[in-house]
Design a protein around this motif. Structure first.
Motif, PDB file in Angstrom:
ATOM      1  N   ALA A   8      30.232  74.087  -3.238  1.00 46.16           N
ATOM      2  CA  ALA A   8      30.115  73.511  -1.894  1.00 46.16           C
ATOM      3  C   ALA A   8      30.128  71.982  -1.907  1.00 46.16           C
ATOM      4  O   ALA A   8      30.463  71.351  -0.902  1.00 46.16           O
ATOM      5  CB  ALA A   8      28.833  74.004  -1.237  1.00 46.16           C
ATOM      6  N   ASP A   9      29.818  71.370  -3.041  1.00 45.64           N
ATOM      7  CA  ASP A   9      29.839  69.904  -3.149  1.00 45.64           C
ATOM      8  C   ASP A   9      31.234  69.355  -3.469  1.00 45.64           C
ATOM      9  O   ASP A   9      31.420  68.151  -3.543  1.00 45.64           O
ATOM     10  CB  ASP A   9      28.855  69.430  -4.223  1.00 45.64           C
ATOM     11  N   HIS A  10      32.204  70.231  -3.673  1.00 41.54           N
ATOM     12  CA  HIS A  10      33.610  69.860  -3.937  1.00 41.54           C
ATOM     13  C   HIS A  10      33.762  68.840  -5.065  1.00 41.54           C
ATOM     14  O   HIS A  10      34.308  67.759  -4.867  1.00 41.54           O
ATOM     15  CB  HIS A  10      34.275  69.340  -2.663  1.00 41.54           C
ATOM     16  N   PRO A  11      33.303  69.145  -6.263  1.00 45.89           N
ATOM     17  CA  PRO A  11      33.373  68.180  -7.360  1.00 45.89           C
ATOM     18  C   PRO A  11      34.802  67.848  -7.804  1.00 45.89           C
ATOM     19  O   PRO A  11      35.012  66.834  -8.461  1.00 45.89           O
ATOM     20  CB  PRO A  11      32.598  68.873  -8.486  1.00 45.89           C
ATOM     21  N   LEU A  12      35.770  68.663  -7.448  1.00 44.54           N
ATOM     22  CA  LEU A  12      37.149  68.400  -7.848  1.00 44.54           C
ATOM     23  C   LEU A  12      37.914  67.557  -6.824  1.00 44.54           C
ATOM     24  O   LEU A  12      39.058  67.191  -7.057  1.00 44.54           O
ATOM     25  CB  LEU A  12      37.893  69.720  -8.081  1.00 44.54           C
ATOM     26  N   LEU A  13      37.273  67.238  -5.715  1.00 38.08           N
ATOM     27  CA  LEU A  13      37.910  66.438  -4.679  1.00 38.08           C
ATOM     28  C   LEU A  13      38.030  64.992  -5.147  1.00 38.08           C
ATOM     29  O   LEU A  13      37.053  64.373  -5.553  1.00 38.08           O
ATOM     30  CB  LEU A  13      37.070  66.480  -3.393  1.00 38.08           C
ATOM     31  N   ASN A  14      39.235  64.451  -5.124  1.00 37.26           N
ATOM     32  CA  ASN A  14      39.457  63.055  -5.462  1.00 37.26           C
ATOM     33  C   ASN A  14      39.255  62.247  -4.177  1.00 37.26           C
ATOM     34  O   ASN A  14      40.160  62.110  -3.366  1.00 37.26           O
ATOM     35  CB  ASN A  14      40.867  62.850  -6.009  1.00 37.26           C
ATOM     36  N   LYS A  15      38.055  61.727  -3.992  1.00 37.13           N
ATOM     37  CA  LYS A  15      37.703  61.062  -2.746  1.00 37.13           C
ATOM     38  C   LYS A  15      38.579  59.847  -2.460  1.00 37.13           C
ATOM     39  O   LYS A  15      38.800  59.496  -1.310  1.00 37.13           O
ATOM     40  CB  LYS A  15      36.234  60.656  -2.760  1.00 37.13           C
ATOM     41  N   ALA A  16      39.080  59.207  -3.494  1.00 36.06           N
ATOM     42  CA  ALA A  16      39.900  58.013  -3.295  1.00 36.06           C
ATOM     43  C   ALA A  16      41.182  58.316  -2.531  1.00 36.06           C
ATOM     44  O   ALA A  16      41.662  57.487  -1.763  1.00 36.06           O
ATOM     45  CB  ALA A  16      40.229  57.375  -4.641  1.00 36.06           C
ATOM     46  N   ILE A  17      41.753  59.501  -2.725  1.00 35.21           N
ATOM     47  CA  ILE A  17      43.035  59.802  -2.069  1.00 35.21           C
ATOM     48  C   ILE A  17      43.000  61.026  -1.170  1.00 35.21           C
ATOM     49  O   ILE A  17      43.918  61.250  -0.400  1.00 35.21           O
ATOM     50  CB  ILE A  17      44.167  59.960  -3.107  1.00 35.21           C
ATOM     51  N   GLN A  18      41.934  61.834  -1.234  1.00 36.38           N
ATOM     52  CA  GLN A  18      41.903  63.071  -0.469  1.00 36.38           C
ATOM     53  C   GLN A  18      40.847  63.107   0.635  1.00 36.38           C
ATOM     54  O   GLN A  18      40.872  64.001   1.456  1.00 36.38           O
ATOM     55  CB  GLN A  18      41.670  64.262  -1.406  1.00 36.38           C
ATOM     56  N   ALA A  19      39.945  62.163   0.658  1.00 41.34           N
ATOM     57  CA  ALA A  19      38.865  62.209   1.643  1.00 41.34           C
ATOM     58  C   ALA A  19      39.071  61.140   2.715  1.00 41.34           C
ATOM     59  O   ALA A  19      39.695  60.110   2.466  1.00 41.34           O
ATOM     60  CB  ALA A  19      37.523  61.998   0.955  1.00 41.34           C
ATOM     61  N   GLN A  20      38.575  61.413   3.896  1.00 42.83           N
ATOM     62  CA  GLN A  20      38.600  60.420   4.966  1.00 42.83           C
ATOM     63  C   GLN A  20      37.215  59.818   5.054  1.00 42.83           C
ATOM     64  O   GLN A  20      36.304  60.388   5.648  1.00 42.83           O
ATOM     65  CB  GLN A  20      39.001  61.069   6.279  1.00 42.83           C
ATOM     66  N   LEU A  21      37.048  58.660   4.426  1.00 42.24           N
ATOM     67  CA  LEU A  21      35.752  57.999   4.356  1.00 42.24           C
ATOM     68  C   LEU A  21      35.866  56.584   4.912  1.00 42.24           C
ATOM     69  O   LEU A  21      36.953  56.007   4.952  1.00 42.24           O
ATOM     70  CB  LEU A  21      35.281  57.924   2.898  1.00 42.24           C
ATOM     71  N   ALA A  22      34.745  56.028   5.304  1.00 44.41           N
ATOM     72  CA  ALA A  22      34.722  54.622   5.703  1.00 44.41           C
ATOM     73  C   ALA A  22      35.162  53.784   4.508  1.00 44.41           C
ATOM     74  O   ALA A  22      34.937  54.165   3.359  1.00 44.41           O
ATOM     75  CB  ALA A  22      33.312  54.250   6.134  1.00 44.41           C
ATOM     76  N   PRO A  23      35.808  52.647   4.748  1.00 44.79           N
ATOM     77  CA  PRO A  23      36.352  51.853   3.640  1.00 44.79           C
ATOM     78  C   PRO A  23      35.323  51.356   2.646  1.00 44.79           C
ATOM     79  O   PRO A  23      35.640  51.115   1.499  1.00 44.79           O
ATOM     80  CB  PRO A  23      37.053  50.690   4.319  1.00 44.79           C
TER      81      PRO A  23
END
Length: 120
Positions: A8-23
């Motif tokens: 559920a914590d999505h450890p394989l998610l590459n946040k730099a290119i796959q997540a929509q986060l504040a800059p």
């Protein structure tokens, strides 16, 4: 492997290119030049109390004490890494923020920045 994929914590998610986060903090250093150039940041002061909500997301005020209410300016916002001050950059407007960010090379492949500078 299934355990990591289904976590559920999505450890394989590459946040730099796959997540929509504040800059985040990296972009904070991009904001002062346009704010100063456009005559907005020189006298800008933001009242802080713990944090604020921007576009449906809560952001804290940096390292200020949680019960303190304070007025901050650009200098304090930089050394305190104050999210709230920089998110108030909406006063610049997205067009001006984009113009200055692109002038600093954001939105381009890294190699193209170096090639452009070496060709000049």
């Amino acid at each position: 492997m299934d355990e990591a994929v289904n976590d559920a914590d999505h450890p394989l998610l590459n946040k730099a290119i796959q997540a929509q986060l504040a800059p985040g903090s990296v972009f904070k250093i991009i904001m002062p030049p346009p704010g100063l150039q456009e005559g907005i940041a020189q006298n800008m002061k933001v009242e802080l109390q713990r944090g604020a909500s921007f576009y449906g997301r809560y952001s804290n005020a940096g390292s200020w004490p949680s019960t303190a209410r304070t007025l901050t300016d650009l200098t304090k916002a930089i050394y305190q890494s104050c999210d709230v001050f920089f998110y108030t950059g909406e006063k610049l407007g997205i067009e001006r923020i984009a113009k200055y960010a692109m002038a600093l090379g954001l939105g381009q492949k890294t190699a193209s920045i170096f090639l452009r500078k070496s060709a000049a």
